[in-house]
Scaffold this active site. Structure first.
Site, mmCIF file in Angstrom:
data_model
loop_
_atom_site.group_PDB
_atom_site.id
_atom_site.type_symbol
_atom_site.label_atom_id
_atom_site.label_comp_id
_atom_site.label_asym_id
_atom_site.label_seq_id
_atom_site.Cartn_x
_atom_site.Cartn_y
_atom_site.Cartn_z
ATOM 1 N N GLU A 1 3.535 -1.132 -2.729
ATOM 2 C CA GLU A 1 3.737 -2.536 -3.362
ATOM 3 C C GLU A 1 4.672 -2.851 -4.435
ATOM 4 O O GLU A 1 5.359 -3.737 -4.568
ATOM 5 C CB GLU A 1 2.348 -2.964 -4.058
ATOM 6 N N HIS B 1 7.463 -4.980 3.911
ATOM 7 C CA HIS B 1 6.433 -4.074 3.894
ATOM 8 C C HIS B 1 6.762 -3.355 5.498
ATOM 9 O O HIS B 1 6.150 -2.191 5.352
ATOM 10 C CB HIS B 1 5.258 -4.611 4.139
ATOM 11 N N HIS C 1 8.083 -10.686 1.442
ATOM 12 C CA HIS C 1 7.209 -9.532 0.912
ATOM 13 C C HIS C 1 6.464 -8.875 2.052
ATOM 14 O O HIS C 1 6.653 -7.717 2.196
ATOM 15 C CB HIS C 1 6.345 -10.105 -0.025
ATOM 16 N N GLU C 2 5.816 -9.708 2.974
ATOM 17 C CA GLU C 2 5.117 -9.065 3.966
ATOM 18 C C GLU C 2 6.179 -8.311 4.773
ATOM 19 O O GLU C 2 5.893 -7.335 5.552
ATOM 20 C CB GLU C 2 4.252 -10.020 4.890
ATOM 21 N N GLY D 1 -3.229 -13.293 -0.878
ATOM 22 C CA GLY D 1 -1.983 -14.265 -0.241
ATOM 23 C C GLY D 1 -1.701 -14.011 1.167
ATOM 24 O O GLY D 1 -1.840 -14.968 1.872
ATOM 25 N N ALA D 2 -1.384 -12.832 1.472
ATOM 26 C CA ALA D 2 -1.020 -12.566 2.816
ATOM 27 C C ALA D 2 -1.406 -10.932 3.114
ATOM 28 O O ALA D 2 -1.229 -10.207 2.119
ATOM 29 C CB ALA D 2 0.414 -12.975 2.958
ATOM 30 N N MET D 3 -1.169 -10.699 4.362
ATOM 31 C CA MET D 3 -1.345 -9.062 4.767
ATOM 32 C C MET D 3 -0.366 -8.739 5.730
ATOM 33 O O MET D 3 0.005 -9.415 6.718
ATOM 34 C CB MET D 3 -2.905 -8.824 5.214
ATOM 35 N N GLU D 4 -0.004 -7.640 5.521
ATOM 36 C CA GLU D 4 1.401 -7.011 6.468
ATOM 37 C C GLU D 4 1.137 -6.305 7.554
ATOM 38 O O GLU D 4 1.743 -5.518 8.100
ATOM 39 C CB GLU D 4 2.270 -6.065 5.466
ATOM 40 N N ASN D 5 -0.293 -6.463 8.292
ATOM 41 C CA ASN D 5 -0.656 -5.804 9.412
ATOM 42 C C ASN D 5 0.645 -6.009 10.422
ATOM 43 O O ASN D 5 1.486 -6.994 10.839
ATOM 44 C CB ASN D 5 -1.675 -6.658 10.256
HETATM 45 N N1 BES Z 1 -1.032 -5.582 1.162
HETATM 46 C C1 BES Z 1 -1.151 -6.711 0.453
HETATM 47 C C2 BES Z 1 -2.182 -7.785 0.855
HETATM 48 C C3 BES Z 1 -3.702 -7.161 0.208
HETATM 49 C C4 BES Z 1 -3.739 -6.621 -0.922
HETATM 50 C C5 BES Z 1 -4.765 -7.212 1.045
HETATM 51 C C6 BES Z 1 -4.846 -6.069 -1.265
HETATM 52 C C7 BES Z 1 -5.904 -6.643 0.842
HETATM 53 C C8 BES Z 1 -6.223 -6.154 -0.424
HETATM 54 C C9 BES Z 1 0.179 -7.926 0.487
HETATM 55 O O1 BES Z 1 1.252 -7.223 0.936
HETATM 56 C C10 BES Z 1 0.341 -8.249 -0.589
HETATM 57 O O2 BES Z 1 0.698 -7.542 -1.774
HETATM 58 N N2 BES Z 1 -0.055 -9.687 -0.936
HETATM 59 C C11 BES Z 1 0.160 -10.215 -2.275
HETATM 60 C C12 BES Z 1 1.469 -11.310 -2.489
HETATM 61 C C13 BES Z 1 2.666 -10.744 -2.461
HETATM 62 C C14 BES Z 1 3.673 -11.487 -2.394
HETATM 63 C C15 BES Z 1 2.946 -9.983 -3.840
HETATM 64 C C16 BES Z 1 -1.127 -11.159 -2.509
HETATM 65 O O3 BES Z 1 -1.783 -11.057 -1.297
HETATM 66 O O4 BES Z 1 -1.284 -11.650 -3.283
HETATM 67 ZN ZN ZN Z 2 2.194 -6.126 -0.640
#
Ligand code: BES
Ligand code: ZN
Length: 868
Positions: free
Chosen positions: A326, A307, A303-304, A267-271
């Protein structure tokens, strides 16, 4: 350079938590120079390393073409290090080592969307959890924190060059190329490194923190999508304020950038300071995206952002601790969303996800503790258990502590561990010390798998006006975890007087004082009995209010008591919960439906008038997939389908004219805010689908008019579903219209694919038509998910021709994108519950697949799935 296979890493692929060892070298600073060319990218790095403990200097790397390596200015020759497919190992390295490395990588042919990859015209990174080692050799583990300076160089046809931190310098390299140098002053692990190279437009704003820092906010997307970034921008500012107000956490850099990418595994990444988002989690606009997507965008933005404190400033010591960041961040984004829409409805939506994904996962072959103790491929552990159950554990502790003490606990966590890479134990210790309440028993929730069963039993004594409630917990034996411990289970409850419908004031010494009106009892042993006094009538008890613990409740309610709660419970969540319990009895245990239908008929007019959003959820009837997850053997998709259809048809018949009257009376424009308007739209769509069940063909005209006249995507998609799924005469034309209207809108086209794949009578041919369509693209996970997710909505289809679809996909993705391949395959994990012959057929198909796949991701997933 000769790369030899490493017998150790390949023969023994399982990593154990108990084997954790500190890194022998730390990295003080990293200088990266990333030069992007059309057919290769050169990455040069300078690492200032310092010995911390005895041991080899290990640099992890995968799929890299090593050009040169120097230590303290001297090139190493091949005898001075060992190189294999996973790492460079240097024995007897000096205590202070300046390591200079040059590698060549190929983002232009990287289909795994991990490391640095090219997506269309854009180069982006995804480094969590272990992607950075695909960019250069590095101690790519979360407990190595360093200060990164990044030079990015590319052709001028890519005007945007981004990396984490502050922009130090830009300039030209000859006539055709240019560069930018970025410096991130914070210490971060490599998984938070990001860079972006491309041609993007930007939406700008700014935010002043509680400390007076003026933060530049930027959302990057392709030009035409910029207007769809405004909701995300508002959500970002809202999140920044929310974290200051609720957790005392201001932002710490001078800029915060978000980049929208259409090809993204997650979905997304918190770099750090440079989030990268799947377009589906950042673009939001009532005209192009549904209400559900708009809510999701706001929660993912939050969420991001959250983080930045829970994940980035305090990170994980190792990947076993993933749920530390998480689980806590999901709990925080859920709380944020509870403030955005109604808290009860948000809780309903979150528990629905928990029960539809985490409970089945935890009762099947992929069951694992929120903090696993071993893994082969960490990417396989970004699971509902780590995320959703992880969030529930934090919620339970927050419920127990109450607002004030929970805040004292989180303050202590930030005070102790800011800038560190820590463990779940560190979190629990901080929370305990700060709040003054010993929470160490909650560690058991992190360390063992399974959904506990909570059995409750009530006895009323009219002569003493007392009610005794006995509670008992039990866990199903688990082959891999023989020593399951009792868990602390907060039970929030209320008692109602069945005569008056009113809530009793609770008189019970055993309840916890947490500053909340609800009674909360903490069951911290196997069983207990609590007693309530001063009850003039035998009470109706409402247990686990707001779902105060992630357990399966067994209580011998009568159907009449559940119907009573449906009508009288003042806690919207438990009102929904009672409805769902009643429905499960009807659909899975053959209880009569009439009592449910009567209660709905009687209650809904009022609820619709007062709270359309809650009303829309009270019409929920558990999906066939969810019902299937409650069946452990001899599951027959047709049987569940028919029962559910019969119930919905009976409901539609019983409601009669009410559906149309309600439909016509609902007025989106008259709603005070977005969340009520969202409720009205959802209700309108529910009424349409119930009317379609009444066999009145006029409904198709109403649906068609709604389809054409509304410029709101929720209404348009709702109407389209009714037309398509009922094979209305207008269906084909509407589908074509939709396709042409949105031919340039990838997220809307995803809906177009999904709706067709989710047709209840979809066929293998229909799926083949979709997957061979010119707009179908196996390189875009969103598009794959739109078809496979649609297919998955109908278990009859899913477990017949759908199996081959998923198996073929897994086989293809095993090589091209194993992260996504393994995730999709997990959707077949309940194969063992099927009745014969489907059970054996699916098992054989999985076994045949096993013989053909290679990636750790898919192999580990299959191994677990087949071990039942
Ligand atoms: N850190 C994760 C993204 C991630 C997870 C990247 C696994 C690479 C491998 C991010 O913070 C995250 O948890 N994203 C979720 C959405 C969130 C609202 C629960 C996602 O990507 O589904
Ligand atoms: Zn996350």
């Amino acid at each position: 350079m000769n790369i030899v296979a490493n017998p150790v890493t390949e023969a023994n692929q399982t990593v154990y938590l108990k084997d954790y060892q500190k890194p022998s070298f730390l990295v003080d600073t990293v200088d990266l120079n990333i030069q992007v060319y059309a057919d290769y990218t050169k990455v040069s790095s300078i690492l200032s390393m310092q010995r911390q403990t005895a041991g080899d200097l290990v640099l992890l790397g995968r799929d890299l073409e090593l050009q040169s390596i120097k230590i303290n200015g001297v090139a190493l020759d091949a005898a001075e290090y060992q190189l294999d497919s996973e790492q460079i190992c240097i024995k007897n390295a000096p205590d202070i080592a300046k390591v200079e490395i040059e590698v060549i990588i190929h983002p232009e042919s990287n289909t795994m969307l991990e490391g640095l990859y090219q997506a269309g015209d854009l180069f982006v990174t995804q480094n969590e959890p272990e992607g950075f080692r695909k960019i250069t050799y590095y101690p790519d583990r979360p407990d190595v924190l360093s200060v990164f300076t990044t030079r990015v160089e590319a052709d001028k046809k890519y005007p945007v060059l981004l990396a984490n931190g502050n922009l130090l310098e830009t300039g030209e390299v000859g006539a055709e190329r240019h560069f930018a140098i970025w410096e991130d002053p914070t210490h971060k692990p490599s998984y938070l490194f990001a860079c972006v190279i491309g041609d993007l437009a930007v939406l700008k704003d700014h935010y002043v923190t509680s400390e007076g820092r003026n933060v530049a906010l930027e959302i990057y997307a392709i030009e035409k999508d910029i207007p769809k970034c405004q909701i995300a921008m508002n959500a970002l500012k809202h999140s920044m304020r929310w974290d200051e107000e609720h957790y005392g956490r201001p932002y710490d850099l001078d800029n915060y950038m978000i980049v929208a990418v259409s090809q993204f595994n997650m979905g997304a990444m918190e770099n750090k300071g440079l989030n990268i988002f799947n377009t589906s989690c950042v673009l939001a606009d009532e005209e192009y995206t549904t209400d559900a997507a708009i809510m999701r965008v706001q929660s993912v933005i939050a969420h991001e952002y959250f983080h930045n404190w829970t994940g980035n400033r305090i990170t994980c010591r190792d990947w076993f601790q993933l749920c530390l960041k998480e689980g806590l961040t999901v709990y925080r984004d859920q709380s944020f969303s509870e403030d955005l829409q109604s808290a009860a409805v948000q809780r309903i939506d979150d528990v629905e996800v928990l029960k539809a994904h985490q409970f089945p996962e935890d009762s099947g072959p992929l069951s694992h503790p929120p903090r696993p103790d071993h893994f082969v491929e960490i990417n396989n552990f970004y699971t509902a258990t780590v995320y959703e159950k992880g969030a529930e554990i934090n919620r339970m502790m927050a419920t127990l502590l109450g607002k004030e003490k929970f805040r004292q606990g989180t303050d202590e966590y930030f005070r102790r561990h800011d800038g560190q890479a820590v463990t779940v134990e560190d979190w629990i210790s901080s929370l305990s010390a700060g709040s003054g309440v010993d929470l160490s028993a909650f560690l058991n929730w992190y360390n063992q798998p399974g959904t506990p069963k909570l059995t409750a039993h009530g006895e009323y004594d009219a002569s003493t006006q007392r009610y005794r409630l006995s509670l008992e917990q039990s866990l199903k034996a688990h082959a891999k975890y023989p020593n399951l411990k009792d868990l602390p289970i907060p039970v929030a409850l209320a008692l109602f007087n069945p005569k008056t419908g009113e809530q009793y004031t609770l008189n019970c010494a055993a309840l916890i004082e947490n500053g909340v009106k609800d009674g909360v009892y903490l069951l911290d042993q196997q069983s207990a009995v609590i007693e309530f006094s001063g009850l003039s009538e035998q009470p109706v008890v409402s247990l686990l209010r707001n779902f105060s613990a992630p357990v399966n409740l067994e209580f011998n309610y009568s159907d009449a008591e559940l119907a009573f709660l449906l009508q009288h419970e003042t806690n919207g969540f438990n009102q929904w919960q009672a409805t769902q319990t009643l429905l499960e009895r009807i659909l899975l245990e053959d209880h009569p439906a009439q009592i449910y239908i009567d209660a709905i008929k009687q209650t809904m007019p009022n609820v619709i008038a007062q709270d359309p959003l809650l009303a829309s959820r009270l019409f929920d009837v558990a999906s066939e997939g969810y019902l299937a997850s409650r069946i452990d053997q001899d599951y027959q998709p047709e049987v569940v389908h028919e029962k559910r259809e019969a119930l919905l048809n009976a409901l539609a018949t019983a409601l009669g004219e009410f559906c149309k009257e309600t439909y016509l009376s609902l007025d989106v424009a008259a709603q005070a805010d977005f969340s009520q308007a969202m409720g009205v739209r959802a209700l309108k769509n529910i009424m349409l689908s119930l009317m379609a069940r009444q066999g009145d063909h006029q409904v198709f005209d109403l649906a068609h008019t709604q389809y054409q006249d509304s410029s709101n995507m929720s209404e348009r998609v709702g109407a389209l579903k009714v037309l398509v799924w009922n094979d209305a005469p207008q269906a084909e034309q509407a589908l074509q219209d939709f396709y042409h209207r949105y031919s340039d809108e990838a997220l809307a086209l995803d809906q177009w694919f999904m709706i067709q794949a989710a047709h209840p009578k979809a066929t293998a041919e229909r799926i083949a038509y979709l997957t061979s369509h010119a707009d179908y693209d196996l390189g875009t996970p969103n598009r794959i998910r739109s078809v496979s997710g649609g297919l998955n909505a109908n278990p009859i289809n899913m477990w017949s021709f759908g199996v081959a679809h998923f198996i073929d996909l897994a086989k293809y993705l095993d090589e091209k994108n194993p992260i996504v391949g393994a995730r999709l395959l997990q959707q077949l994990s309940r194969w063992y519950s099927l009745a014969e012959p489907q059970r054996s057929q699916t098992q054989s198909a999985l076994q045949a697949l096993h013989a053909q796949v290679k990636s750790k991701n898919v192999v580990e997933t299959l191994n677990s799935m087949l071990a039942v």
